[in-house]
Write a protein that holds these residues in place. Structure first.
Motif, PDB file in Angstrom:
ATOM      1  N   ALA A  67      -7.835  -9.205 -29.300  1.00 21.88           N
ATOM      2  CA  ALA A  67      -8.276  -9.159 -27.905  1.00 21.88           C
ATOM      3  C   ALA A  67      -8.921 -10.480 -27.507  1.00 21.88           C
ATOM      4  O   ALA A  67      -9.393 -11.248 -28.355  1.00 21.88           O
ATOM      5  N   GLU A  68      -8.938 -10.747 -26.197  1.00 23.85           N
ATOM      6  CA  GLU A  68      -9.598 -11.951 -25.701  1.00 23.85           C
ATOM      7  C   GLU A  68     -11.088 -11.900 -26.016  1.00 23.85           C
ATOM      8  O   GLU A  68     -11.715 -10.832 -25.976  1.00 23.85           O
ATOM      9  N   THR A  69     -11.643 -13.056 -26.320  1.00 23.93           N
ATOM     10  CA  THR A  69     -13.093 -13.161 -26.527  1.00 23.93           C
ATOM     11  C   THR A  69     -13.740 -13.483 -25.188  1.00 23.93           C
ATOM     12  O   THR A  69     -13.425 -14.495 -24.561  1.00 23.93           O
ATOM     13  N   ILE A  70     -14.614 -12.609 -24.733  1.00 26.32           N
ATOM     14  CA  ILE A  70     -15.285 -12.833 -23.461  1.00 26.32           C
ATOM     15  C   ILE A  70     -16.791 -12.915 -23.684  1.00 26.32           C
ATOM     16  O   ILE A  70     -17.304 -12.580 -24.756  1.00 26.32           O
ATOM     17  N   GLY A  71     -17.490 -13.375 -22.662  1.00 30.35           N
ATOM     18  CA  GLY A  71     -18.937 -13.543 -22.794  1.00 30.35           C
ATOM     19  C   GLY A  71     -19.699 -12.980 -21.615  1.00 30.35           C
ATOM     20  O   GLY A  71     -19.144 -12.779 -20.526  1.00 30.35           O
ATOM     21  N   PHE A  72     -20.979 -12.717 -21.837  1.00 32.78           N
ATOM     22  CA  PHE A  72     -21.898 -12.286 -20.791  1.00 32.78           C
ATOM     23  C   PHE A  72     -23.162 -13.125 -20.896  1.00 32.78           C
ATOM     24  O   PHE A  72     -23.694 -13.329 -22.000  1.00 32.78           O
ATOM     25  N   VAL A  73     -23.649 -13.591 -19.747  1.00 32.48           N
ATOM     26  CA  VAL A  73     -24.770 -14.526 -19.702  1.00 32.48           C
ATOM     27  C   VAL A  73     -25.799 -14.042 -18.695  1.00 32.48           C
ATOM     28  O   VAL A  73     -25.450 -13.565 -17.610  1.00 32.48           O
ATOM     29  N   ALA A  74     -27.069 -14.153 -19.039  1.00 31.09           N
ATOM     30  CA  ALA A  74     -28.163 -13.898 -18.094  1.00 31.09           C
ATOM     31  C   ALA A  74     -29.257 -14.919 -18.363  1.00 31.09           C
ATOM     32  O   ALA A  74     -29.289 -15.534 -19.434  1.00 31.09           O
ATOM     33  N   HIS A  75     -30.148 -15.092 -17.407  1.00 33.72           N
ATOM     34  CA  HIS A  75     -31.215 -16.076 -17.626  1.00 33.72           C
ATOM     35  C   HIS A  75     -32.562 -15.398 -17.829  1.00 33.72           C
ATOM     36  O   HIS A  75     -32.850 -14.352 -17.249  1.00 33.72           O
ATOM     37  N   MET A  76     -33.381 -16.029 -18.658  1.00 33.26           N
ATOM     38  CA  MET A  76     -34.667 -15.459 -19.055  1.00 33.26           C
ATOM     39  C   MET A  76     -35.810 -15.837 -18.129  1.00 33.26           C
ATOM     40  O   MET A  76     -36.816 -15.119 -18.052  1.00 33.26           O
ATOM     41  N   ASP A  77     -35.700 -16.961 -17.451  1.00 41.17           N
ATOM     42  CA  ASP A  77     -36.834 -17.441 -16.657  1.00 41.17           C
ATOM     43  C   ASP A  77     -36.926 -16.726 -15.328  1.00 41.17           C
ATOM     44  O   ASP A  77     -35.963 -16.133 -14.838  1.00 41.17           O
ATOM     45  N   THR A  78     -38.113 -16.766 -14.749  1.00 40.38           N
ATOM     46  CA  THR A  78     -38.323 -16.253 -13.393  1.00 40.38           C
ATOM     47  C   THR A  78     -38.700 -17.405 -12.479  1.00 40.38           C
ATOM     48  O   THR A  78     -39.143 -18.465 -12.915  1.00 40.38           O
ATOM     49  N   SER A  79     -38.524 -17.179 -11.190  1.00 41.37           N
ATOM     50  CA  SER A  79     -38.696 -18.221 -10.189  1.00 41.37           C
ATOM     51  C   SER A  79     -40.146 -18.686 -10.077  1.00 41.37           C
ATOM     52  O   SER A  79     -41.073 -17.866 -10.106  1.00 41.37           O
ATOM     53  N   PRO A  80     -40.357 -19.988  -9.908  1.00 41.75           N
ATOM     54  CA  PRO A  80     -41.707 -20.501  -9.642  1.00 41.75           C
ATOM     55  C   PRO A  80     -42.182 -20.249  -8.218  1.00 41.75           C
ATOM     56  O   PRO A  80     -43.289 -20.656  -7.855  1.00 41.75           O
ATOM     57  N   ASP A  81     -41.370 -19.567  -7.399  1.00 39.87           N
ATOM     58  CA  ASP A  81     -41.780 -19.280  -6.025  1.00 39.87           C
ATOM     59  C   ASP A  81     -42.999 -18.371  -5.970  1.00 39.87           C
ATOM     60  O   ASP A  81     -43.761 -18.391  -4.995  1.00 39.87           O
ATOM     61  N   ALA A 160     -12.662  -1.212 -32.171  1.00 39.80           N
ATOM     62  CA  ALA A 160     -12.686  -0.518 -30.876  1.00 39.80           C
ATOM     63  C   ALA A 160     -12.794  -1.466 -29.695  1.00 39.80           C
ATOM     64  O   ALA A 160     -12.605  -1.052 -28.550  1.00 39.80           O
ATOM     65  N   HIS A 161     -13.085  -2.718 -29.942  1.00 38.38           N
ATOM     66  CA  HIS A 161     -13.270  -3.673 -28.844  1.00 38.38           C
ATOM     67  C   HIS A 161     -13.032  -5.089 -29.346  1.00 38.38           C
ATOM     68  O   HIS A 161     -13.007  -5.353 -30.556  1.00 38.38           O
ATOM     69  N   GLY A 162     -12.876  -5.999 -28.407  1.00 40.67           N
ATOM     70  CA  GLY A 162     -12.729  -7.396 -28.775  1.00 40.67           C
ATOM     71  C   GLY A 162     -14.072  -8.029 -29.100  1.00 40.67           C
ATOM     72  O   GLY A 162     -15.132  -7.406 -28.990  1.00 40.67           O
ATOM     73  N   THR A 163     -14.027  -9.286 -29.503  1.00 35.93           N
ATOM     74  CA  THR A 163     -15.261 -10.035 -29.763  1.00 35.93           C
ATOM     75  C   THR A 163     -15.958 -10.342 -28.448  1.00 35.93           C
ATOM     76  O   THR A 163     -15.322 -10.762 -27.481  1.00 35.93           O
ATOM     77  N   VAL A 164     -17.259 -10.129 -28.433  1.00 33.00           N
ATOM     78  CA  VAL A 164     -18.047 -10.373 -27.230  1.00 33.00           C
ATOM     79  C   VAL A 164     -19.175 -11.347 -27.558  1.00 33.00           C
ATOM     80  O   VAL A 164     -19.917 -11.153 -28.525  1.00 33.00           O
ATOM     81  N   LYS A 165     -19.281 -12.382 -26.776  1.00 35.63           N
ATOM     82  CA  LYS A 165     -20.346 -13.371 -26.930  1.00 35.63           C
ATOM     83  C   LYS A 165     -21.422 -13.100 -25.877  1.00 35.63           C
ATOM     84  O   LYS A 165     -21.109 -12.808 -24.715  1.00 35.63           O
ATOM     85  N   ILE A 166     -22.669 -13.217 -26.257  1.00 30.45           N
ATOM     86  CA  ILE A 166     -23.760 -13.074 -25.294  1.00 30.45           C
ATOM     87  C   ILE A 166     -24.680 -14.283 -25.383  1.00 30.45           C
ATOM     88  O   ILE A 166     -24.831 -14.894 -26.446  1.00 30.45           O
ATOM     89  N   ALA A 167     -25.265 -14.630 -24.250  1.00 27.64           N
ATOM     90  CA  ALA A 167     -26.176 -15.782 -24.212  1.00 27.64           C
ATOM     91  C   ALA A 167     -27.233 -15.552 -23.146  1.00 27.64           C
ATOM     92  O   ALA A 167     -26.964 -14.941 -22.103  1.00 27.64           O
ATOM     93  N   PHE A 168     -28.426 -16.056 -23.416  1.00 23.43           N
ATOM     94  CA  PHE A 168     -29.537 -15.984 -22.472  1.00 23.43           C
ATOM     95  C   PHE A 168     -30.112 -17.384 -22.311  1.00 23.43           C
ATOM     96  O   PHE A 168     -30.473 -18.023 -23.298  1.00 23.43           O
ATOM     97  N   THR A 169     -30.157 -17.848 -21.073  1.00 25.88           N
ATOM     98  CA  THR A 169     -30.535 -19.234 -20.809  1.00 25.88           C
ATOM     99  C   THR A 169     -31.945 -19.341 -20.231  1.00 25.88           C
ATOM    100  O   THR A 169     -32.417 -18.436 -19.548  1.00 25.88           O
ATOM    101  N   PRO A 170     -32.600 -20.463 -20.462  1.00 32.97           N
ATOM    102  CA  PRO A 170     -33.857 -20.773 -19.775  1.00 32.97           C
ATOM    103  C   PRO A 170     -33.568 -21.579 -18.518  1.00 32.97           C
ATOM    104  O   PRO A 170     -32.441 -22.056 -18.306  1.00 32.97           O
ATOM    105  N   ASP A 171     -34.539 -21.700 -17.657  1.00 33.73           N
ATOM    106  CA  ASP A 171     -34.549 -22.705 -16.582  1.00 33.73           C
ATOM    107  C   ASP A 171     -33.436 -22.584 -15.542  1.00 33.73           C
ATOM    108  O   ASP A 171     -33.149 -23.553 -14.835  1.00 33.73           O
ATOM    109  N   GLU A 172     -32.831 -21.422 -15.408  1.00 35.07           N
ATOM    110  CA  GLU A 172     -31.825 -21.259 -14.356  1.00 35.07           C
ATOM    111  C   GLU A 172     -32.441 -21.425 -12.981  1.00 35.07           C
ATOM    112  O   GLU A 172     -31.826 -22.003 -12.076  1.00 35.07           O
TER     113      GLU A 172
END
Length: 406
Positions: A67-81, A160-172
């Motif tokens: 299966a295709e390798t897909i990824g999911f990304v979210a960011h950890m930081d919150t806004s300085p507003d 049961a599923h393909g390879t899934v990559k996950i990542a969490f970024t700072p400073d978005e």
């Protein structure tokens, strides 16, 4: 842990980023959440979970290599507003559609007349703030949803599923989330940022974005002897802002309309600094907006001594639309998953940006999907618990659909 438990845990960790910092990540406290996530991922059996020297968290959920390798990304930081420290969330059960008193002592009330999205949430359990901080749904809702998805996938056989990559970024939130993202090492053929609002929405259009820093150099003289001598940088800063089109203020724009936004101003008579963000979906108009800043600076440098105004504009990210439209399978995949869950998919232009825009530009197609969060970057932020749960279902359905087509 379910998605609500994870979300409440993550919002208790202050991860506000700092646009004025030159470190990477911009605030060390973002690493507190990064390390928590690595520990949790390892506890789930994600063996390669780690945080790199740039503060990016990576991990692999092994699966069927066909299966295709897909990824999911979210960011950890919150806004300085608005501060994200000492968040005091509250769960409202079975929301009744009436104004929500966030803070009785301070008379902070979230009224559906001002925030019509609340009409869509009647009967749902909501998580709100106490009106003194951000909630952190942007984007800890996305982090929680990806982690619950990961927990579910790790409990299934690899076949049961393909390879899934996950990542969490700072400073978005300060425009640097994808600066050091290791696309090659990540190893996904395409990915999704989980960083939107409406759970039916698939975003693949975003603003072209730039940041402008305007420094005004004045001359401070004792006001008792200032005639024909003083040059008050604060007043010149006001002139500079007045030279920009008033109808391009964000309070006057919507849809595909761009804007310039004064995010910070500080100074004294001798020197004043203004910080702006510049946004537009249309690249030609975007370039014209940037030129307006340079024209204002040039005009004031003729009116006042040369060098009085310095204007520096730096590019932040690019509209991903032209890149995504080359191969719409990444959009078709998530739209099919949304339909499978009984919803009608929509695509609206993002009036902002995501890490996905930069990742797409750098070669990893990465549109954006919702989280069930609303009113981000302010004290009226809230998330819908059933909608967060629905996003977890959506992520799992995306993975399932890709696996069945292997």
């Amino acid at each position: 842990m379910n998605v609500t438990e994870r979300f409440l845990k993550y919002v208790s960790i202050d991860t506000e980023s700092d646009p004025n910092s030159e470190t990477t990540p911009s605030t060390a406290k973002q690493l507190n959440l990064a390390n928590v996530l690595v520990e949790e991922m390892k506890a789930l059996g994600i063996e390669d979970a780690h945080v790199d020297r740039y503060g990016v968290v990576y991990g692999t959920i092994p699966g069927d290599a066909k299966a295709e390798t897909i990824g999911f990304v979210a960011h950890m930081d919150t806004s300085p507003d608005l501060t994200g420290a000492n968040v005091n969330p509250r769960i409202i059960k079975n929301y009744d559609g009436k104004p929500i008193v966030l803070n009785e002592a301070k008379q902070i009330i979230m009224d559906p007349k001002d925030f019509p999205s609340l009409h869509e949430n009647v009967g749902e359990d909501l998580i709100v703030t106490d009106g003194t901080t951000l909630l952190g749904g942007d984007d800890k809702a996305g982090v929680a949803e990806i982690m619950v998805m990961a927990e579910a996938l790790m409990s299934q056989p690899r076949s049961a599923h393909g390879t899934v990559k996950i990542a969490f970024t700072p400073d978005e939130e300060v425009g640097r989330g994808a600066d050091n993202f290791d696309i090659k090492g990540f190893g996904a053929e395409y990915a999704y940022t989980v960083d939107g609002g409406d759970i039916r929405d698939v975003n693949y259009e975003n603003f072209n974005a730039a940041a402008a820093v305007v420094k005004i150099h004045g001359l401070s003289i004792h006001p008792g002897a200032a005639k024909n001598k003083m040059l008050n940088s604060q007043l010149i800063a006001m002139e500079f802002n007045a030279l920009l089109p008033v109808h391009e203020d964000p309070a006057c724009t919507e849809g595909y309309e761009g804007f310039h936004h004064l995010t910070n101003i500080h100074g004294v008579c001798e020197e004043t600094t203004l910080q702006y963000i510049i946004r537009n979906h249309n690249e030609e108009i975007f370039e014209r907006q940037k030129q307006q800043f340079m024209n204002a600076a040039a005009y004031l440098n003729k009116k006042y001594p040369e060098g009085t105004v310095e204007c520096t504009i730096t590019h932040s990210y690019t509209n991903m639309r032209s890149y995504i439209e080359k191969d719409m399978r990444v959009i078709d995949t998530v739209k099919q998953a949304i339909q499978d869950l009984g919803m009608t998919p929509i695509s609206t232009p993002i009036r902002g940006g995501t890490d996905g825009a930069r990742l797409t530009y750098d070669g990893l197609p990465c549109p954006n999907i919702g989280t069930g969060g609303y009113n981000c970057h302010g004290k009226f932020e809230y998330v819908s618990i059933p909608r967060m749960e629905k996003i977890v279902e959506l992520l799992l359905r995306i993975v399932e659909n890709i696996s069945t087509h292997a």
